[in-house]
Structure formats: C-alpha cells, structure tokens
Design a protein around this motif. Sequence first.
Motif, PDB file in Angstrom:
ATOM      1  N   GLU A 299       0.832  -1.197   0.000  1.00 31.19           N
ATOM      2  CA  GLU A 299       0.000   0.000   0.000  1.00 31.19           C
ATOM      3  C   GLU A 299       0.869   1.251   0.000  1.00 31.19           C
ATOM      4  OE1 GLU A 299      -2.475   3.295   1.070  1.00 31.19           O
ATOM      5  OE2 GLU A 299      -0.779   2.542   2.246  1.00 31.19           O
ATOM      6  N   ARG A 300       2.001   1.198   0.683  1.00 34.50           N
ATOM      7  CA  ARG A 300       2.889   2.362   0.770  1.00 34.50           C
ATOM      8  C   ARG A 300       3.449   2.712  -0.609  1.00 34.50           C
ATOM      9  NH1 ARG A 300       8.197   2.847   0.821  1.00 34.50           N
ATOM     10  NH2 ARG A 300       8.499   0.593   1.038  1.00 34.50           N
ATOM     11  N   ARG A 301       3.993   1.737  -1.305  1.00 39.03           N
ATOM     12  CA  ARG A 301       4.541   2.015  -2.635  1.00 39.03           C
ATOM     13  C   ARG A 301       3.456   2.461  -3.612  1.00 39.03           C
ATOM     14  NH1 ARG A 301       7.878  -2.513  -1.463  1.00 39.03           N
ATOM     15  NH2 ARG A 301      10.095  -1.956  -1.401  1.00 39.03           N
TER      16      ARG A 301
ATOM     17  N   TRP B  74      -6.567  -1.196  -4.338  1.00 36.82           N
ATOM     18  CA  TRP B  74      -6.867  -2.564  -3.922  1.00 36.82           C
ATOM     19  C   TRP B  74      -5.531  -3.266  -3.728  1.00 36.82           C
ATOM     20  CZ3 TRP B  74      -5.888  -7.334  -6.437  1.00 36.82           C
ATOM     21  CH2 TRP B  74      -6.496  -8.453  -5.828  1.00 36.82           C
ATOM     22  N   VAL B  75      -5.285  -3.740  -2.510  1.00 37.23           N
ATOM     23  CA  VAL B  75      -3.947  -4.235  -2.168  1.00 37.23           C
ATOM     24  C   VAL B  75      -4.035  -5.565  -1.440  1.00 37.23           C
ATOM     25  CG1 VAL B  75      -1.807  -3.756  -0.923  1.00 37.23           C
ATOM     26  CG2 VAL B  75      -3.081  -1.864  -1.968  1.00 37.23           C
TER      27      VAL B  75
ATOM     28  N   ASN C 234       2.387  -7.784  -0.531  1.00 31.15           N
ATOM     29  CA  ASN C 234       3.421  -8.704  -1.038  1.00 31.15           C
ATOM     30  C   ASN C 234       2.936  -9.614  -2.165  1.00 31.15           C
ATOM     31  OD1 ASN C 234       3.975  -8.884   2.391  1.00 31.15           O
ATOM     32  ND2 ASN C 234       5.349  -7.785   1.013  1.00 31.15           N
ATOM     33  N   GLN C 235       1.739  -9.333  -2.699  1.00 32.39           N
ATOM     34  CA  GLN C 235       1.219 -10.138  -3.803  1.00 32.39           C
ATOM     35  C   GLN C 235       0.822  -9.279  -5.007  1.00 32.39           C
ATOM     36  OE1 GLN C 235      -1.525 -13.435  -2.672  1.00 32.39           O
ATOM     37  NE2 GLN C 235      -1.239 -12.713  -0.573  1.00 32.39           N
ATOM     38  N   VAL C 236      -0.136  -8.377  -4.795  1.00 36.16           N
ATOM     39  CA  VAL C 236      -0.603  -7.535  -5.892  1.00 36.16           C
ATOM     40  C   VAL C 236      -1.185  -6.245  -5.325  1.00 36.16           C
ATOM     41  CG1 VAL C 236      -2.840  -8.690  -5.951  1.00 36.16           C
ATOM     42  CG2 VAL C 236      -2.073  -7.415  -7.954  1.00 36.16           C
ATOM     43  N   ALA C 237      -0.936  -5.145  -6.025  1.00 35.68           N
ATOM     44  CA  ALA C 237      -1.486  -3.840  -5.640  1.00 35.68           C
ATOM     45  C   ALA C 237      -1.944  -3.130  -6.906  1.00 35.68           C
ATOM     46  CB  ALA C 237      -0.439  -3.007  -4.905  1.00 35.68           C
ATOM     47  N   PHE C 238      -3.210  -2.725  -6.930  1.00 34.52           N
ATOM     48  CA  PHE C 238      -3.799  -2.016  -8.060  1.00 34.52           C
ATOM     49  C   PHE C 238      -4.266  -0.645  -7.598  1.00 34.52           C
ATOM     50  CE2 PHE C 238      -5.438  -4.911 -11.716  1.00 34.52           C
ATOM     51  CZ  PHE C 238      -4.174  -5.461 -11.860  1.00 34.52           C
TER      52      PHE C 238
ATOM     53  N   PRO D 148       7.455   8.713 -13.876  1.00 35.12           N
ATOM     54  CA  PRO D 148       7.836   9.044 -12.495  1.00 35.12           C
ATOM     55  C   PRO D 148       7.262   8.125 -11.423  1.00 35.12           C
ATOM     56  CG  PRO D 148       7.470  11.058 -13.726  1.00 35.12           C
ATOM     57  CD  PRO D 148       7.055   9.928 -14.629  1.00 35.12           C
ATOM     58  N   PRO D 149       6.026   7.598 -11.561  1.00 34.95           N
ATOM     59  CA  PRO D 149       5.557   6.665 -10.534  1.00 34.95           C
ATOM     60  C   PRO D 149       6.446   5.437 -10.378  1.00 34.95           C
ATOM     61  CG  PRO D 149       3.694   7.453 -11.812  1.00 34.95           C
ATOM     62  CD  PRO D 149       4.936   7.944 -12.508  1.00 34.95           C
ATOM     63  N   LEU D 150       7.090   4.998 -11.443  1.00 36.45           N
ATOM     64  CA  LEU D 150       7.974   3.837 -11.339  1.00 36.45           C
ATOM     65  C   LEU D 150       9.199   4.159 -10.498  1.00 36.45           C
ATOM     66  CD1 LEU D 150       7.738   2.467 -14.990  1.00 36.45           C
ATOM     67  CD2 LEU D 150       6.565   1.623 -12.948  1.00 36.45           C
ATOM     68  N   TRP D 151       9.681   5.389 -10.594  1.00 35.79           N
ATOM     69  CA  TRP D 151      10.785   5.781  -9.721  1.00 35.79           C
ATOM     70  C   TRP D 151      10.339   5.754  -8.258  1.00 35.79           C
ATOM     71  CZ3 TRP D 151      11.635  10.436 -13.447  1.00 35.79           C
ATOM     72  CH2 TRP D 151      12.338   9.990 -14.583  1.00 35.79           C
ATOM     73  N   LYS D 152       9.100   6.150  -8.006  1.00 39.35           N
ATOM     74  CA  LYS D 152       8.569   6.098  -6.640  1.00 39.35           C
ATOM     75  C   LYS D 152       8.427   4.659  -6.144  1.00 39.35           C
ATOM     76  CE  LYS D 152       8.013  10.494  -5.814  1.00 39.35           C
ATOM     77  NZ  LYS D 152       8.750  11.174  -4.701  1.00 39.35           N
ATOM     78  N   ALA D 153       8.256   3.730  -7.076  1.00 39.20           N
ATOM     79  CA  ALA D 153       8.143   2.316  -6.688  1.00 39.20           C
ATOM     80  C   ALA D 153       9.507   1.694  -6.400  1.00 39.20           C
ATOM     81  CB  ALA D 153       7.439   1.535  -7.790  1.00 39.20           C
ATOM     82  N   GLY D 154      10.567   2.443  -6.663  1.00 41.82           N
ATOM     83  CA  GLY D 154      11.904   1.938  -6.363  1.00 41.82           C
ATOM     84  C   GLY D 154      12.753   1.620  -7.568  1.00 41.82           C
TER      85      GLY D 154
END
Length: 565
Positions: free
Chosen positions: A14-16, A35-36, A39-43, A160-166
């Motif tokens: 949820e944080r990412r 919807w999270v 450690n499996q899936v987050a939409f 940019p959201p992908l950079w926020k995801a790490g």
Amino acid sequence: MCGIAGIVGPLASERRLSAMLKTQAHRGPDNLGKWVMENQVAFGHNRLSILDLSDAANQPFHLFDGRYQLIFNGEIYNYLEIRKRLESSFNFKTKSDTEVLLYSFIHWGEGCLKELNGMFSFAIWDSREAKLFAARDRFGVKPFHYSVQDTSLCFSSEIPPLWKAGVPKTPKDSVWSGFFTKGTYGNPSETFWEGIYQLPAGHYLIYQNSKLELRSWYDFIGNLNEQPEIQPHDQEDYILQLLLDSVKLRFRADVPVGFNLSGGLDSSTLLALVSDLFPENDSIEAFTFITGDDRYDELFWVKEMLNGRPYPLNTCLLQASEVPDLTSKISELQAEPFGGIPTLAYSKVFKTAREKGILVLLDGQGSDEAWAGYDYYVKNSDSVVQGVNSSPVRPEALDQEFAGKSHHSTYPAPFGERLLNLQYRDLFYTKIPRALRFNDRVSMAHSTELREPFLDFRLVEYVFSRPTEFKIKNGSQKWLLRQIANKYLGDQIALAPKRPLQTPQREWLAEDLGDWVESQLEILIAKCNWFDSKVVWRLWNEYKKGDKDNSFYLWQWVNAAELLK
C-alpha cells in the motif's frame, strides 16, 4: 481518461502504491482507488470521470465474486454497441465503459481487443489463476510503462511513478545518443531510462509465476488486405461517413466536449464534421493557442473557419516569459524529451479548457500519417523532422564515444512502395508515438482528456490501403481529404498551405530567452560528460548570430538539461 498503477509480486504494498498514485494525481482528481494484497498484488487508479460520473464506476473495478480486478485508462467509444451484444449474458450495474470492458474480457478473453474501438491501456488481475493481463490500444494513444524488479512487475501510466516504486533513475545511453545524433526517440518498447519499458502499441502482456510474456494483437498489415471493396464513385462518401462516425463516437461523454483548432486542413476538416453533426450547439467551444506573433499565429485562419458557426472561440496566449517555468513543469511530467515550445503552447489550451469546465477536447492528430501530409513524403528524404532545410541535429557537439552508443536506426519496410513504408514508420515508430506521448502528458497535466478522431483504426486502415493518387495527386498532398473539406469550407481554407512552425521558437531562444538558454547549456555541460563544451558554445554563438534554419538541436539540449537535473 485516468491514471493506472500497479505492482505484482513481493514489492506490492500500500505504501509504494500510494506514492505512485500521488505522483500522477493530476491524471485523475475525481477519485483515488486502491486494492492491495500485501506482497502479492497492488492495483491503483486516479479517476477522471467522463462516462457514468457515479461512484459505482470507480476503480479498481470488480465483480461480486472477486475473481477479477480491473484498472483502465482511456475510453471505449463503441461501448454502447458492445453492451447491447453482451446484455443477454451479463447483468450490468453501471452505465460505464469500464464495466463493458471487463465483461468483454470475460466473454471473449484476449479476443475482446479486436472488438474495441477506443484508446486504452488496462490491466486485469485474475485471482483464480494469479495472472496479470494488460493491453494497449492499436496506435498507443494511452500509455503503459513497466519495469521488472527482481520478481515483481511494476507498471503505471507515466514514468515518475515507477521511480517512486523503487526503480532506479538511470539514463539509457543508447537512446539518448540516438536522440542527439539522429533525432530518434528509441524503439516502440524503449524509454530514455534503463529498465523502464513501454508496452508497444497493439500489444498485450501476461505476467504469471514471475514470467513476463509480450504478444502483438493488432495485425495492421493483415487488416489492409481485408478492407471493403468500394466503387470509385462511392469512395469519397464512404470516407466521409467514416469521418462523421468517428467524430460522433468521440463526442460520447457525460461532461462538456470541445475541440482544438489551428489554421490547417486537419482542423478545417474537424470543424466541418463537428458543424455537420452539431450545427446549432453553441455549448461546444473551440480553442486555439497564440503567441502574439503574426508570422506564426493562425488566428486569422481560425476566425475565418468559425465565421457563421455557433462555437465560441477561446484564444490561449503563450508568452516567452512563461517558457522557463512551463518547461520545468512539463519536463517533470513528460520525463522524456518533448516537442519544444509548440508543446508548451498546446498545454495552455488544456489549462484554459479545464478552467472553463470543458474536460474533453478533440484534435486533428493522425491525419498527416494516414493521408501522406508531410513534405518529405514527396521529397527524396527519409527525414523525421518536417519543414527544415539543414540537419536538425548536431552530432559534432557530442563526445565521440557517447555518440557511438547510438543504435543504428532501421525500421521495417513491409511494403513495396517507399511512400507506404514511410507512412508505416511514422504511424508506429516515429511521428505518432512521439506526438501521442507529448499530447497525453500535456492534456493530463490539466486533468483533461484528448481524443483523436483521425486515428480511428477503421479510417486509418482504409485510407492507408488506398492507391497513392488518393493521397497525392497533381502535386497536392492529402488530396481526397482536401476534396471533402472543400465541399464544406471552400478553396481558401481547404487548400491552405501546411505550416509546420506554429510558434516563434527560433526567435525566442536566441532573443527573449537567450539568458535562460545559456543557463540551461551550462547545466547540461556540468551535469553529464556527453558533450564537447567548446563545440556547444560555438554552435550557440553561431545560432545567436543568425544561423537559425532550425532550432531542433538547441531545444534538445535545453530540454535535456531540465530532464537530467
């Protein structure tokens, strides 16, 4: 139109996801959905409400059994027709195209993609099979970026959201080198950043058990052989009906709709079609940008076109003093090089529309590629830049080792005619992919939706498949389109010359913005070792003294300085 973001795999949290959604919040201010399963899936979904404004159409969208979760960016223009075909099999709860899309997938599987007339990127999570299915529309109108990190797949509408995801922010030297040496923007799966990819137009992906598979679903070349046989004397009317239906479909919305105008043939034709469909609707407003420079502004032509029609005109002024700040803001959203001061001017159109409460705009993008409108189509040139006489790039300003990192730019040539191969290149590899990315970002920067009726696949396929004399005849490009526009607008506008430069970029960079350009060049040289500083300053001084045939390379450097900060 909205923003989607997701993570499949151990990185899902949820944080990412929240950080990703916050970065692209401008894409959808009306609802934030998540919807999270940790450690499996987050939409996640940033919603801009266009069809069915009720909360029932919020996303992620799911059915009562919980098997599928859908996040969707775009519009399915023929959703009402598809819904009628599915009503006997499904019990619809909303009036949205989102629900139609999910039921279409359940009913036809991946085959649903061929039933859709629209612009879209979407992702569906199947919890029973623990599988992600994601797809992008035929021409890539709506974006889909992704990155694989260890055993997790991260994806989003913007970079940019992908950079926020790490995902690390590391320039991809080969793409940047190709940009500076040839003016290219990478191939359809690449971005300017290492490890970040695009799902190519007309493709879908499957991610399951930590394995990624990409497949093409749109057979453009095959479809050209399946076009209807229309008698020569009926073809003009057939194309006109396609144009009218395309515009009519793109006026489907539960919010106000307007359109963008310039003085050219494409805008003339768009206006004619809107006028035919909605001859007395004064709630439909027109927008055009100006710079206060009569050498470039097309306000005279636009006013001539609108004369006698009910549509109010909004003029959107860009001044030179706004360019530095706008460049910074738009560069942050684009996250890749974009098309110069005209793109900034275009952004003012969407800002004005949003302020007036008009959330959907139509424009004429896509006509030049299908109808062979660029000057190099009739010249012995493989150029990708319209309207310049000298080389648009200056590779001599680069460090030679860096310049050598560019990939050799080759494009498929599946046709026996040079013209068709150039059109194909521009549709799927150069012009359209670039323009759609530029325009998606500047429209969504102001939470507005842009629709392109000339990119209706039915129209593009049919026109592309026609003989050369349909497109170029007696020295006139886009010939048959001009005949259609002429019936509505008369010779003065339908036969107006194509004007590729719409802002005083060349003059502004040397004069009004000279100090800013110099500061950007200093940043660029200090930030990276890609350039020979002596050559950069020499070319800049020559430009200021009058070598202004084109400013493409200068904008490349200014824009890169902003992106590489």
